[in-house]
Motif scaffolding. Structure first.
Motif, short mmCIF file in Angstrom:
data_model
loop_
_atom_site.label_atom_id
_atom_site.label_comp_id
_atom_site.label_asym_id
_atom_site.label_seq_id
_atom_site.Cartn_x
_atom_site.Cartn_y
_atom_site.Cartn_z
N GLU A 103 3.27 8.42 4.23
CA GLU A 103 2.65 7.67 5.34
C GLU A 103 1.41 8.39 5.87
O GLU A 103 0.41 7.75 6.21
N VAL A 158 -1.82 7.50 4.03
CA VAL A 158 -2.28 6.12 3.98
C VAL A 158 -3.48 5.94 4.89
O VAL A 158 -3.47 6.39 6.05
N ASP A 170 -7.05 3.27 -0.26
CA ASP A 170 -5.90 2.96 0.60
C ASP A 170 -5.01 4.18 0.86
O ASP A 170 -4.21 4.17 1.79
N GLY A 171 -5.15 5.19 0.02
CA GLY A 171 -4.39 6.42 0.22
C GLY A 171 -5.15 7.60 -0.35
O GLY A 171 -5.81 7.47 -1.39
N CYS A 220 1.25 4.00 -3.04
CA CYS A 220 0.98 5.43 -2.86
C CYS A 220 2.19 6.27 -3.26
O CYS A 220 2.07 7.28 -3.96
N GLU A 245 0.83 -1.20 0.00
CA GLU A 245 0.00 0.00 0.00
C GLU A 245 0.87 1.25 0.00
O GLU A 245 0.62 2.20 -0.77
N ARG A 246 1.87 1.29 0.86
CA ARG A 246 2.74 2.46 0.94
C ARG A 246 3.57 2.62 -0.33
O ARG A 246 3.77 3.73 -0.82
#
Length: 583
Positions: free
Chosen positions: A50, A53, A63-64, A35, A31-32
């Motif tokens: 971060e 997120v 998710d972001g 993004c 996910e990070r």
């Protein structure tokens, strides 16, 4: 795309996971990663990625979520949201962007994912929606991101912004083989975004391993070529006259977007539609005006090497340290015309560029300070060049930590992300633990150091350098504890309480409240940090007091976390006493 791209991306994500002190799951790391690379062109720091997120459940398929104004990340304490005069100075027609990211490790793209985002946006983009009813369906983290976008839109209406709502759908599937039905749903989602507001347009993109690999393996280039018409050379440095067309090319990436990373060392951001920039734009747009370089102080570039061949300068480690307002105004005013008709006579007009060659960081800092003293720049804006900042950086380096006083400098060198500390994060850590004001650290994520008074309090020459490193390590220690607990904490609760927990950890070590960072010098010398058991106990007490305070005072969580009353309530109820604090 081949299966090799997926293997390479998976390996890159595993390496990123293993570089952390306490690795996240593959899904969380993906996910990070998604993004970061969906937003590849914005040059966000790890902390900025971060912060966008969306953790936990009820994420509505998002998710972001990130909000940008004119290509710059907005925070809840950004000037344009706090200061009417700052909003009034924003350039007319500026683009306000809501950028949403969904990341799934599946090897395909689905209709369901797009349907879910469409439903979420229909609710959360509604300006009349009741947030209390939305909280039943969506997490506070997600609601807060959309709230930031809607508040910015309301504040900027008089500036007639354009609105872009963009959705990046990221999986481990092949983006060039998306099923026709999924593509059709993407078009419907774009149409929905187009209709969200009279001034909005929508865009959906599919990103798979091939696209991620291309972005992840492309570091921003700091070696650039600059054609010139005439130049004066002294030793290794130059003063050059450059056509506006060539300068626009120099500033722009392959998509026509300005290369923001070559301005990382500038002492202030683009000021938008202020008087000086209006004058620059007027001079550019007036065909009868005198030569542009007669009317403008020009641009200052520092670099480590400059080689001239055939009226082309090859520059290494480029940073534009003065002339950001001129550069952005040239780009904003002329970019569209340049795309349509690069032969227009305006592009033969000239801008003066100084190219100063030095690899000496102290000399670069001196240039930055000197060239920016000619205009009204707040003293705190020059903070990255201060002696105390360079001393902290040197001390961190001696202990294999990396103080990023130049944004993303160490990340671009491949240093471990969990050992890189930015100026804003260190400042918040000092404020929360060293000065006993976690409420202030929470309330000022991006503007804490805009006040010269706050800057002098946080970065005092009286504070031992070992204490600054301890504070950075202690905050990272607390953050990693919260992020890896068996029971995950929502992003909004984490944002509201991680500085308060860090303060309690410091208070636990000292045995009472304090507001002098040097109280921590013994802990710093002996590398004493609160244990996991202590943090667990402190967190339980903190959450109990946080809930009790909100109920007693009828405050929402954000207001409570930003309140000095809560800090007093917390420390008194836990038996640590309290301090009368001035600001």
């Amino acid at each position: 795309m081949s299966a090799n791209d997926r293997v390479l991306i998976d390996q890159m994500i595993e390496e990123q996971r293993n570089s952390l002190t306490v690795p996240l799951s593959f899904d969380e790391t993906f996910e990070r990663f998604a993004c970061e690379h969906a937003l590849h062109g914005f040059g966000l720091s790890d902390e900025e990625v971060e912060a966008g997120v969306i953790g936990g459940g009820n994420d509505g398929g998002v998710d972001g979520a990130y909000v940008f104004l004119g290509g710059r990340l907005l925070h809840e304490d950004s000037d344009v949201l706090q200061n009417p005069s700052a909003a009034a100075n924003v350039e007319k027609g500026v683009q306000l962007t809501l950028w949403l990211v969904q990341a799934k490790k599946s090897t395909s793209f689905s209709e369901l994912a797009l349907d879910k985002v469409a439903s979420t946006c229909s609710h959360l983009l509604d300006l009349e929606a009741d947030e209390s009813s939305l909280k039943v369906m969506y997490s506070e983290d997600l609601i807060a991101r959309f709230r930031l976008f809607k508040v910015a839109l309301r504040h900027l209406l008089k500036r007639h912004p354009t609105v872009l709502i963009k959705f990046s759908y990221v999986t481990r599937g092949e983006a060039n083989e998306v099923h026709a039905k999924v593509q059709a749903k993407a078009k419907l989602l774009e149409a929905q975004f187009d209709k969200a507001f009279a001034i909005s347009q929508g865009e959906v993109e599919f990103l798979g391993p091939a696209e991620l690999w291309k972005r992840a393996s492309t570091l921003p280039s700091y070696t650039l070529e600059l054609p010139y018409q005439e130049s004066i050379t002294h030793q290794t440095s130059h003063i050059a006259l450059v056509t506006l067309g060539d300068y626009i090319d120099f500033l722009s990436d392959d998509t026509g977007t300005i290369k923001s990373h070559i301005f990382d060392w500038n002492v202030r951001d683009y000021q938008g539609n202020v008087e000086v920039n209006r004058e620059i734009a007027a001079a550019l747009q007036n065909p009868t005006a005198p030569e542009f370089w007669w009317l403008n102080n020009g641009i200052t570039i520092v670099c480590s090497q400059a080689t001239s061949v055939g009226k082309r300068l090859s520059l290494s480690d480029v940073q534009i340290v003065n002339g950001l307002q001129t550069s952005y105004t040239i780009h904003e005013t002329l970019r569209q015309l340049y795309d349509a008709d690069p032969s227009d006579p305006v592009f033969q007009r000239l801008v003066q560029v100084r190219i100063l060659v030095t690899a000496d960081q102290a000399a670069r800092d001196a240039v930055i300070r000197a060239t920016n003293r000619q205009t009204a720049v707040p003293v705190a804006s020059l903070r990255a060049t201060d002696d105390i900042q360079r001393q902290i950086e040197s001390y961190f380096l001696e202990h294999e930590w990396f103080y990023d006083r130049r944004k993303n400098f160490y990340r671009n060198q491949g240093k471990p992300a969990n050992q890189i500390v930015s100026i804003p994060l260190l400042a918040q850590s000092v404020m929360a633990m060293g000065l006993g004001q976690p409420d202030y650290a929470r309330a000022r994520p991006s503007s804490l150091l805009k006040s010269n008074l706050d800057y002098r309090r946080v970065f005092s020459e009286k504070t031992e350098l070992a204490v600054y490193l301890w504070l950075a390590r202690a905050q990272r220690h607390v953050d990693e504890f919260l992020q890896t607990r068996p029971t995950p904490m929502s992003r909004s609760l984490y944002t509201n309480l991680h500085f308060h927990l860090a303060m309690l950890g410091a208070v636990k070590i000292i045995g009472g409240v304090f507001n002098d960072p040097n109280e921590l010098k013994n802990a710093a010398r002996e590398s004493i940090f609160p244990s996991e058991t202590q943090l667990e106990s402190l967190l339980e007490s903190l959450q109990e007091q946080f809930a009790s305070f909100q109920l007693t005072h009828n405050y929402g969580p954000d207001k409570a976390a930003k309140s000095s009353e809560f800090v007093h309530y917390l420390t008194m109820n836990l038996g640590y006493g309290s301090l009368a604090r001035g600001r």
